[in-house]
Design an enzyme around this catalytic site. Structure first.
Site, short mmCIF file in Angstrom:
data_model
loop_
_atom_site.label_atom_id
_atom_site.label_comp_id
_atom_site.label_asym_id
_atom_site.label_seq_id
_atom_site.Cartn_x
_atom_site.Cartn_y
_atom_site.Cartn_z
N HIS A 15 -3.45 32.54 75.47
CA HIS A 15 -2.62 31.46 74.78
C HIS A 15 -2.22 30.13 75.65
O HIS A 15 -2.44 30.34 76.85
CB HIS A 15 -1.32 31.95 74.12
CG HIS A 15 -0.22 32.50 75.39
ND1 HIS A 15 1.02 32.10 75.35
CD2 HIS A 15 -0.40 32.78 76.47
CE1 HIS A 15 1.54 32.61 76.41
NE2 HIS A 15 0.71 33.22 77.25
N HIS A 42 4.84 30.03 67.80
CA HIS A 42 3.89 30.14 68.80
C HIS A 42 2.94 31.24 68.44
O HIS A 42 3.20 32.12 67.78
CB HIS A 42 4.47 30.61 70.31
CG HIS A 42 3.73 30.71 71.24
ND1 HIS A 42 3.16 29.66 71.94
CD2 HIS A 42 3.14 31.73 72.13
CE1 HIS A 42 2.41 29.88 73.07
NE2 HIS A 42 2.38 31.25 73.06
N CYS A 63 -0.65 25.66 71.66
CA CYS A 63 -1.10 27.03 71.30
C CYS A 63 -1.95 26.84 69.98
O CYS A 63 -2.71 27.91 69.87
CB CYS A 63 0.08 27.97 71.37
SG CYS A 63 1.29 27.36 69.98
#
Length: 230
Positions: free
Chosen positions: A201, A189, A138
């Site tokens: 993402h 994240h 990510c």
């Protein structure tokens, strides 16, 4: 004992007149009007069924107070209110979301480029620690998208959250970085906000770069905040 139906009926007519007067002052949404009518009909039915002058007087006074309490939809969820209701809520001191100021043309163009670059990664496989076409995580995805647009960011989500300016709740814009607490106690994240509650993402759950709903049962409770880079 004889029921005083005429008195109750007269009270009900007065109630309808007061509702009409309230509605005439300002337009209300269909949902609010329906809710007001439903409650008032119920209250009037109860008033007609009560025996004795004391009970009738009490019921009539109760129904007379309803238009003031429900006027313009106050007390109903904001999502069901019309413009008039929101204006009234503002007068009453309830929070009303303010419209966002327009984005500078140069910034808007940069954001469009960020979005265009990010979508080119759709379908790229996810790999923890990955930094290439064969697999990307990510934070590397976010770093590479911004680097392609001449903006340098740190490598990890834990570092990226310290860059840019904080975005207040309810003021997210396209291009903002959105952070979540997933597998660790720290920000673990990150994605790029696309608008309408969506983000792009590199998802370990989906196994690829994808677009997800931030209001999903998984992401909503894990949301930490956002940073504005552009």
């Amino acid at each position: 004992m004889e029921k005083k139906i005429p008195a109750a009926s007269s009270g009900f007519e007065s109630l309808l007149q007061s509702v009409s007067a309230a509605a005439g002052r300002e337009a209300v949404s269909p949902q609010v009007a329906a809710e007001m009518l439903r409650i008032q009909v119920m209250q009037s039915t109860l008033a007609l069924s009560v025996s004795g002058s004391g009970s009738n007087a009490s019921s009539f006074q109760s129904t007379q107070s309803l238009p003031g309490a429900l006027e313009f939809g106050l007390g109903l969820p904001t999502a069901y209110r019309g413009t008039a209701a929101l204006e009234t809520a503002e007068v009453e001191g309830e929070p009303v979301p303010a419209p966002l100021p327009p984005m500078r043309p140069a910034a808007a163009a940069e954001v469009e480029q960020i979005e265009e670059t990010a979508t080119q990664y759709l379908g790229t496989p996810y790999r923890f620690g990955g930094e290439g076409a064969d697999g990307i995580d990510c934070s590397s995805f976010v770093q590479q998208v911004f680097h392609a647009n001449q903006i340098d960011l740190p490598r990890t989500a834990r570092e990226q959250i310290n860059v840019g300016s904080d975005v207040p709740p309810g003021e997210l814009r396209k291009g903002d970085l959105v952070f979540f607490q997933t597998y660790a106690e720290y920000p673990s994240h990150v994605g790029i906000y696309l608008g309408d509650g969506k983000m792009i993402h590199a998802s370990s759950g989906k196994g690829e770069v994808t677009i997800s709903d931030m209001n999903s049962d998984y992401y909503r409770p894990r949301y930490l905040g956002a940073k504005r880079i552009i």
